[in-house]
Write a protein that holds these residues in place. Structure first.
Motif, short mmCIF file in Angstrom:
data_model
loop_
_atom_site.label_atom_id
_atom_site.label_comp_id
_atom_site.label_asym_id
_atom_site.label_seq_id
_atom_site.Cartn_x
_atom_site.Cartn_y
_atom_site.Cartn_z
N ALA A 188 0.86 -1.18 0.00
CA ALA A 188 0.00 0.00 0.00
C ALA A 188 0.91 1.23 0.00
CB ALA A 188 -0.88 0.00 1.23
N CYS A 189 0.34 2.36 -0.32
CA CYS A 189 1.09 3.61 -0.25
C CYS A 189 1.50 3.81 1.21
CB CYS A 189 0.21 4.76 -0.73
SG CYS A 189 1.05 6.34 -0.75
N ALA A 244 -7.96 4.14 7.76
CA ALA A 244 -9.31 3.91 7.26
C ALA A 244 -9.31 3.71 5.75
CB ALA A 244 -10.22 5.08 7.64
N HIS A 245 -8.54 4.53 5.03
CA HIS A 245 -8.45 4.38 3.57
C HIS A 245 -7.85 3.02 3.21
CE1 HIS A 245 -7.95 5.45 -0.62
NE2 HIS A 245 -6.69 5.06 -0.54
N PHE A 246 -6.80 2.63 3.89
CA PHE A 246 -6.18 1.32 3.65
C PHE A 246 -7.20 0.21 3.87
CE2 PHE A 246 -4.07 -2.37 5.64
CZ PHE A 246 -3.32 -2.82 4.56
N GLN A 254 -10.50 0.39 3.79
CA GLN A 254 -11.56 0.46 2.77
C GLN A 254 -11.09 -0.12 1.45
OE1 GLN A 254 -12.46 4.63 2.73
NE2 GLN A 254 -13.83 4.50 4.49
N MET A 255 -9.83 0.13 1.11
CA MET A 255 -9.30 -0.35 -0.17
C MET A 255 -9.00 -1.84 -0.16
SD MET A 255 -9.49 2.32 -1.97
CE MET A 255 -8.70 1.75 -3.44
N THR A 256 -8.81 -2.41 1.01
CA THR A 256 -8.38 -3.81 1.08
C THR A 256 -9.43 -4.75 1.65
OG1 THR A 256 -7.34 -3.44 3.24
CG2 THR A 256 -5.95 -3.17 1.28
N ARG A 279 -5.67 12.58 13.33
CA ARG A 279 -6.56 12.72 12.16
C ARG A 279 -5.96 12.09 10.91
NH1 ARG A 279 -9.56 18.57 12.23
NH2 ARG A 279 -10.93 18.05 13.96
N ARG A 280 -4.73 12.41 10.63
CA ARG A 280 -4.09 11.86 9.43
C ARG A 280 -3.90 10.35 9.57
NH1 ARG A 280 -3.95 11.48 4.49
NH2 ARG A 280 -1.95 11.16 3.50
N ALA A 339 -7.21 8.66 9.06
CA ALA A 339 -7.59 8.76 7.64
C ALA A 339 -6.81 7.76 6.79
CB ALA A 339 -7.37 10.18 7.13
N VAL A 340 -5.50 7.64 7.03
CA VAL A 340 -4.66 6.73 6.26
C VAL A 340 -5.06 5.28 6.52
CG1 VAL A 340 -2.30 5.83 6.03
CG2 VAL A 340 -2.71 8.29 6.02
#
Length: 84
Positions: A43-44, A69-71, A73-75, A62-63, A66-67
């Motif tokens: 992942a990024c 949660a995005h990971f 959601q994508m996986t 926060r960051r 967010a990072v």
């Protein structure tokens, strides 16, 4: 720890989080760890400027959330279809 060698065996999405100013585990270790994970599972990364080894999740909440949660959601696998 021999994480770099073990990372070559990873067979799932992998997010590496590392403080750029880490004095316990130098930043280049995080970069090498990411490079050792097979490309299709990388992942990024979340390279955290101004942070060391500890407290990324609390001082950059926060960051960080967010990072992660995005990971997730994508996986995450798709939800099951509704039953009858």
């Amino acid at each position: 720890f021999n994480n770099e060698k073990r990372a070559a065996s990873v067979r799932c999405p992998t997010l590496v989080i590392h403080g750029v100013d880490d004095e316990v585990v130098p930043f280049f270790h995080g970069q090498r760890l990411l490079a050792a994970v097979p490309e299709e599972y990388r992942a990024c990364p979340f390279w955290v400027e101004g942070m060391g080894h500890n407290h990324i999740e609390s001082r950059c909440r926060r960051r960080y959330v967010a990072v992660v949660a995005h990971f997730l959601q994508m996986t995450a696998p798709p939800p099951p279809a509704p039953g009858p």
